[in-house]
Design an enzyme around this catalytic site. Structure first.
Site, PDB file in Angstrom:
ATOM      1  N   SER A  29     -23.919  20.226  -1.237  1.00 46.85           N
ATOM      2  CA  SER A  29     -24.980  20.787  -2.078  1.00 46.85           C
ATOM      3  C   SER A  29     -25.787  19.746  -2.827  1.00 46.85           C
ATOM      4  O   SER A  29     -26.967  19.958  -3.117  1.00 46.85           O
ATOM      5  CB  SER A  29     -24.371  21.763  -3.096  1.00 46.85           C
TER       6      SER A  29
ATOM      7  N   GLU B  27     -29.503  33.238 -18.695  1.00 49.77           N
ATOM      8  CA  GLU B  27     -28.522  32.966 -19.745  1.00 49.77           C
ATOM      9  C   GLU B  27     -28.216  31.476 -19.874  1.00 49.77           C
ATOM     10  O   GLU B  27     -27.322  31.081 -20.629  1.00 49.77           O
ATOM     11  CB  GLU B  27     -27.235  33.745 -19.477  1.00 49.77           C
TER      12      GLU B  27
ATOM     13  N   HIS C 165     -24.606  19.543 -10.000  1.00 50.58           N
ATOM     14  CA  HIS C 165     -25.861  19.720  -9.273  1.00 50.58           C
ATOM     15  C   HIS C 165     -27.056  19.226 -10.087  1.00 50.58           C
ATOM     16  O   HIS C 165     -27.007  19.160 -11.310  1.00 50.58           O
ATOM     17  CB  HIS C 165     -26.036  21.191  -8.896  1.00 50.58           C
TER      18      HIS C 165
END
Length: 264
Positions: free
Chosen positions: A33, A234, A241
């Site tokens: 990722s 939120e 990341h």
């Protein structure tokens, strides 16, 4: 006579265009990722800006480093007029799951002579608590060997990257290695197989440390305040990341490191 000259000129131009096309190489990115491109068809049917942004893997911005002026600085590893980045990295993948899902096969089938394959795994291989992705050190090494050897089968060039740093742990103002033995394992395979290697873990630790913990936490990693982004109403605390500035910083680190490499 003029018609003959015109015909010859047209043929020459066609040959030049053909040669230019033939001199394009592909820079494949395989990994997890932190390297992935979340735009485009990463999540089919979903609007990236609404459901993912500002998360961004460094591969998502790497094409900008392949512009003609930048490419000249990589002449020792990319001996072509142009290069296109094909980012195959995917969130949650380890060396094993990337192979098992057929993602490597898709790259291998399209590899051609002089292409590059940048491989950056380790984050998910080390996730011992997540059995679906975990790979022990020996397995990690074996899959790297496979990617390297099969890349070379096609006349392409592998580059092993140690896993990029996470934003922890910090000690005395300097970011520390969180990847345990996986960092050294990648280096071991690079040495064993005489492969080009970028120590992205060390380079990113050093670079982030110069910027400081507060700066990188706020500007580079996905630590977001509530109410700022539609995808994270939120807010979020994520020290793995990257936000766009973090992705660009890591892409720059990789590009700078590539300038120091020589083909093997």
């Amino acid at each position: 006579m003029k018609k003959i000259v015109a015909l010859v000129s047209a043929i020459c131009l066609g040959l030049v265009a053909f040669q230019s096309h033939e001199e394009q190489v592909t820079v494949y990115l395989i990994g997890d990722s932190t390297m992935a491109d979340y735009s485009g068809d990463y999540d089919p049917g979903k609007d990236y800006m609404k459901t993912r942004y500002p998360v961004m893997g460094w591969g998502q911005v790497f094409q900008s480093f392949m512009a003609s002026d930048s490419l000249k600085q990589l002449s020792a590893v990319i001996q072509a007029d142009s290069a296109v980045v094909d980012d195959r990295a995917r969130g949650g993948r380890s060396t094993r799951t990337f192979f098992q899902e057929g993602r490597w096969r898709s790259v291998f089938e399209n590899l051609k002579k002089d292409d590059l394959v940048l491989m950056q795994f380790g984050h998910n291989d080390a996730a011992e608590e997540k059995h679906e992705r975990y790979v022990d050190i020996e397995g990690y090494k074996e899959f790297l060997r496979l990617y390297v050897s099969q890349t070379r089968e096609k006349g392409a060039y592998p580059i092993i990257l140690t896993p990029v740093a996470r934003n922890y742990p910090w000690e005395d103002g300097h970011l520390q290695n969180v990847h345990g033995e996986y960092d050294q394992a990648a280096k071991d395979i690079a040495e064993e197989m005489d492969v080009m290697m970028i120590d992205l873990n060390q380079r990113s630790m050093d670079y982030f440390s110069k910027k400081g913990q507060d700066y990188v936490s706020k500007n580079y990693f996905m630590n977001l305040p509530a109410g700022k982004y539609e995808a994270y109403p939120e807010g979020q605390e994520d020290n793995t990341h990257f936000q766009p500035d973090g992705a660009k910083a890591v892409a720059q680190i990789v590009f700078d490191a590539m300038k120091e490499l020589q083909l093997k």
